[in-house]
Design a protein around this motif. Structure first.
Motif, PDB file in Angstrom:
ATOM      1  N   VAL A   1       0.831  -1.192   0.000  1.00  0.00           N
ATOM      2  CA  VAL A   1       0.000   0.000   0.000  1.00  0.00           C
ATOM      3  C   VAL A   1       0.872   1.250   0.000  1.00  0.00           C
ATOM      4  O   VAL A   1       2.072   1.194   0.272  1.00  0.00           O
ATOM      5  N   SER A   2       0.241   2.398  -0.291  1.00  0.00           N
ATOM      6  CA  SER A   2       1.020   3.638  -0.482  1.00  0.00           C
ATOM      7  C   SER A   2       1.074   4.524   0.753  1.00  0.00           C
ATOM      8  O   SER A   2       1.976   5.340   0.882  1.00  0.00           O
ATOM      9  N   MET A   3       0.094   4.407   1.635  1.00  0.00           N
ATOM     10  CA  MET A   3      -0.034   5.328   2.773  1.00  0.00           C
ATOM     11  C   MET A   3      -0.059   6.790   2.298  1.00  0.00           C
ATOM     12  O   MET A   3       0.428   7.692   2.975  1.00  0.00           O
ATOM     13  N   GLY A   4      -0.654   7.009   1.140  1.00  0.00           N
ATOM     14  CA  GLY A   4      -0.600   8.328   0.511  1.00  0.00           C
ATOM     15  C   GLY A   4      -1.293   9.429   1.290  1.00  0.00           C
ATOM     16  O   GLY A   4      -0.804  10.555   1.369  1.00  0.00           O
ATOM     17  N   CYS A   5      -2.451   9.121   1.887  1.00  0.00           N
ATOM     18  CA  CYS A   5      -3.145  10.168   2.640  1.00  0.00           C
ATOM     19  C   CYS A   5      -2.372  10.526   3.903  1.00  0.00           C
ATOM     20  O   CYS A   5      -2.274  11.699   4.281  1.00  0.00           O
ATOM     21  N   ASN A   6      -1.806   9.515   4.561  1.00  0.00           N
ATOM     22  CA  ASN A   6      -0.937   9.797   5.701  1.00  0.00           C
ATOM     23  C   ASN A   6       0.233  10.683   5.286  1.00  0.00           C
ATOM     24  O   ASN A   6       0.597  11.639   5.987  1.00  0.00           O
ATOM     25  N   ALA A   7       0.835  10.365   4.148  1.00  0.00           N
ATOM     26  CA  ALA A   7       1.970  11.156   3.661  1.00  0.00           C
ATOM     27  C   ALA A   7       1.551  12.603   3.427  1.00  0.00           C
ATOM     28  O   ALA A   7       2.275  13.544   3.794  1.00  0.00           O
ATOM     29  N   ALA A   8       0.381  12.795   2.817  1.00  0.00           N
ATOM     30  CA  ALA A   8      -0.089  14.149   2.520  1.00  0.00           C
ATOM     31  C   ALA A   8      -0.384  14.926   3.804  1.00  0.00           C
ATOM     32  O   ALA A   8      -0.066  16.114   3.919  1.00  0.00           O
ATOM     33  N   LEU A   9      -0.996  14.259   4.789  1.00  0.00           N
ATOM     34  CA  LEU A   9      -1.343  14.935   6.038  1.00  0.00           C
ATOM     35  C   LEU A   9      -0.106  15.287   6.861  1.00  0.00           C
ATOM     36  O   LEU A   9      -0.035  16.365   7.461  1.00  0.00           O
ATOM     37  N   ILE A  10       0.869  14.399   6.897  1.00  0.00           N
ATOM     38  CA  ILE A  10       2.107  14.716   7.624  1.00  0.00           C
ATOM     39  C   ILE A  10       2.849  15.844   6.926  1.00  0.00           C
ATOM     40  O   ILE A  10       3.421  16.731   7.573  1.00  0.00           O
ATOM     41  N   THR A  11       2.833  15.833   5.605  1.00  0.00           N
ATOM     42  CA  THR A  11       3.447  16.932   4.849  1.00  0.00           C
ATOM     43  C   THR A  11       2.769  18.251   5.188  1.00  0.00           C
ATOM     44  O   THR A  11       3.434  19.290   5.334  1.00  0.00           O
ATOM     45  N   ALA A  12       1.445  18.236   5.324  1.00  0.00           N
ATOM     46  CA  ALA A  12       0.720  19.458   5.697  1.00  0.00           C
ATOM     47  C   ALA A  12       1.187  19.972   7.052  1.00  0.00           C
ATOM     48  O   ALA A  12       1.311  21.186   7.265  1.00  0.00           O
ATOM     49  N   LYS A  13       1.460  19.062   7.984  1.00  0.00           N
ATOM     50  CA  LYS A  13       1.959  19.451   9.308  1.00  0.00           C
ATOM     51  C   LYS A  13       3.347  20.078   9.201  1.00  0.00           C
ATOM     52  O   LYS A  13       3.637  21.104   9.841  1.00  0.00           O
ATOM     53  N   VAL A  14       4.205  19.486   8.394  1.00  0.00           N
ATOM     54  CA  VAL A  14       5.553  20.032   8.195  1.00  0.00           C
ATOM     55  C   VAL A  14       5.480  21.434   7.596  1.00  0.00           C
ATOM     56  O   VAL A  14       6.208  22.347   7.998  1.00  0.00           O
ATOM     57  N   ILE A  15       4.579  21.612   6.638  1.00  0.00           N
ATOM     58  CA  ILE A  15       4.414  22.925   5.999  1.00  0.00           C
ATOM     59  C   ILE A  15       3.911  23.949   7.003  1.00  0.00           C
ATOM     60  O   ILE A  15       4.424  25.079   7.070  1.00  0.00           O
ATOM     61  N   ASP A  16       2.914  23.570   7.792  1.00  0.00           N
ATOM     62  CA  ASP A  16       2.392  24.487   8.808  1.00  0.00           C
ATOM     63  C   ASP A  16       3.488  24.868   9.807  1.00  0.00           C
ATOM     64  O   ASP A  16       3.623  26.035  10.188  1.00  0.00           O
ATOM     65  N   ASN A  17       4.276  23.893  10.226  1.00  0.00           N
ATOM     66  CA  ASN A  17       5.400  24.166  11.119  1.00  0.00           C
ATOM     67  C   ASN A  17       6.387  25.148  10.496  1.00  0.00           C
ATOM     68  O   ASN A  17       6.896  26.052  11.164  1.00  0.00           O
ATOM     69  N   ALA A  18       6.668  24.954   9.216  1.00  0.00           N
ATOM     70  CA  ALA A  18       7.649  25.812   8.541  1.00  0.00           C
ATOM     71  C   ALA A  18       7.163  27.259   8.492  1.00  0.00           C
ATOM     72  O   ALA A  18       7.976  28.196   8.629  1.00  0.00           O
TER      73      ALA A  18
END
Length: 513
Positions: free
Chosen positions: A429-446
């Motif tokens: 499986v890709s875990m794509g939605c998890n990847a997108a949501l964690i990326t959103a957190k990293v962006i918000d942090n930045a």
């Protein structure tokens, strides 16, 4: 008004709908194509075994479903998979999700009735946000759980956020005279069997990543400006001999930002003079620290990464990503795995690694500004008050450092974190939605880290009293942001200032690299 179905949606189209509340309209030719596709499937499926129409789902596909239960099967699928958990996705993300699902279904390869297309349009244009949870999908048979919660709202059940409050879907539909979806053939499977959650969130991430990159170039330029750096490290001549598009675009933007600055120095004027060679020890550093001098080499690959991710995720946005593919042009139904989210998952992991590095650069530039032993120009912690009595930017530096550390930990890729499930039917499986949501957190942090850097830069300008010597671009930014963050000397809580500046950065744009 953004027309859906006539041509490919771009990142700008998508951003106009999500961030600027542009309404969507459906292309008439595309609607007719969807209608033709639906009618083909109705006729084609009458005496054939087709996955998800007269069979169970996943590993249960070996079981045939009786004729009288075919429509109830679709409702069962939506209700059973509405099993998410965790925080609700923001209205921005759910709107993005719906745009992505609408744009996939309107391609005319999903065998759906036009009712679902019209209903998605109504939800988007009326700013109705289905309650979709962050946890659930593994991103391989699509974002099953997240999209099931969308499906639950489409059939008039569950809850939505409307006009800022959580309300029953049925109540909002009744208020707006919206008719719930009545399933005709396979609208249940067509709704949940796709990559639209990860794609929608991914598109938002890419739009915000572009903003972050442009702000990072701006603040890097300002940092060089206030410390009176030399100009050769962002010159055309130095960067052009390195053949990377991103690096040279960043360098060109750097030069545009600093054009007209009276603070940036020429190495020729200051170090290439005969009197310098006789000195044994030079007062000025001959070369700046890497966080100042290597900006084009650090941000260049980040820009290239964001641009490549945009290309890939926009392709996904405009793709058919469910299963099976109903192809009325070739009079056939094709079974496969277009719901698999690897394309989006991999790009989201690349983005979060790149943005984590961007936040690291910001933190290092911040550290340089607040460490008087390094910069030898400013008071410790950019303290404009009494040393030892006041604290300046000392407190907020901790927040920046802590936030960057979290970004570094969050950068571990989801793409390689496959766990088989679904009775091993979904064995990779890709875990794509998890990847997108964690990326959103990293962006918000930045955004938070860059906000703290900008606060420090404005204090540096006031310490130097150099506003008149700045470039027109950096001076304008100083003037604009000082309206929401005034110069301070006495110690005051800074958490509201960080949030105000963060919102400013998220909703405004800098020069484009």
């Amino acid at each position: 008004m953004i027309l859906i179905g006539q041509s490919k949606l771009t990142l700008k189209d998508f951003s106009d709908i999500v961030f600027r509340n542009e309404k969507v309209e459906l292309d008439a030719a595309a609607i007719k194509n969807v209608k033709d596709n639906f009618e083909f499937l109705q006729n084609f499926s009458s005496n054939k075994l087709i996955y998800g129409i007269n069979t169970g789902f996943g590993p249960m596909a070996q079981y045939k479903v009786s004729e009288e239960n075919l429509l109830q099967l679709q409702y069962n699928l939506i209700r059973s998979h509405s099993s998410g958990n965790g925080a609700l996705l923001s209205p921005t993300f759910t709107k993005a999700l719906m745009i992505a699902r609408l744009n996939s279904l309107i391609q005319g390869y999903s065998g759906v009735h036009t009712d679902i297309i019209e209903l998605l349009k109504s939800l988007i244009n009326n700013d109705i946000s289905p309650c979709v949870f962050e946890h659930g999908g593994v991103g391989a048979s699509g974002d099953l759980v997240q999209l099931a919660h969308l499906g639950l709202v489409l059939i008039g059940e569950g809850e939505v956020v409307y006009e800022g409050t959580l309300q029953a879907t049925a109540d909002v539909f009744a208020k707006l005279n919206i008719k719930p979806l009545s399933i005709k053939v396979r609208e249940g499977l067509a709704t949940i069997n796709g990559t639209s959650a990860m794609t929608g969130i991914g598109m938002v991430n890419i739009a915000q990543a572009h903003k972050l990159l442009n702000w990072s170039v701006m603040f890097s330029a300002m940092t060089n400006e206030v410390v009176k750096a030399y100009d050769d490290h962002f010159s055309h001549e130095l960067n052009i001999v390195k053949h990377h598009e991103g690096q040279n675009k960043v360098a060109a933007t750097f030069r545009n930002i600093l054009q007209g600055s009276k603070m940036i120095r020429s190495r020729t004027d200051h170090l290439y003079q005969p009197d310098k060679i006789g000195q044994e020890v030079f007062e000025d550093k001959v070369q700046e620290y890497y966080s100042l001098r290597c900006v084009t080499q650090v941000l260049g690959p980040i820009l290239d990464t964001i641009n490549n991710a945009e290309h890939v995720v926009v392709n996904e946005l405009n793709s058919v990503n469910d299963n099976p593919v109903i192809d009325h042009h070739h009079q056939n139904v094709f079974h496969g795995g277009n719901f698999h989210g690897d394309y989006v998952s991999l790009e989201m992991d690349k983005i979060k690694i790149a943005i984590a590095k961007l936040s690291m650069l910001s933190e290092r530039q911040l550290n340089y500004l607040v460490n008087d032993k390094l910069n030898q120009k400013f008071p410790p912690f950019m303290n404009l008050g009494i040393l030892g009595f006041n604290f300046g930017m000392q407190g907020v530096q901790f927040t920046a450092t802590s936030t960057v550390a979290e970004n570094q930990t969050l950068s571990f890729p989801m793409y390689v974190h496959s766990i088989p499930n679904n009775n091993d039917n979904q064995d990779i499986v890709s875990m794509g939605c998890n990847a997108a949501l964690i990326t959103a957190k990293v962006i918000d942090n930045a955004f938070a880290v860059l906000s703290i850097q900008l606060m420090t830069l404005l204090q540096a300008v006031d310490y130097l009293q150099c506003e008149a010597d700045m470039s027109p671009v950096t001076r304008q930014l100083y003037t604009d942001v000082r309206k929401i963050f005034p110069k301070f000397i006495e110690d005051t809580p800074k958490y509201r200032d960080i949030e105000r500046i963060k919102q400013y950065l998220q909703t405004n744009t800098a020069l484009t690299a």
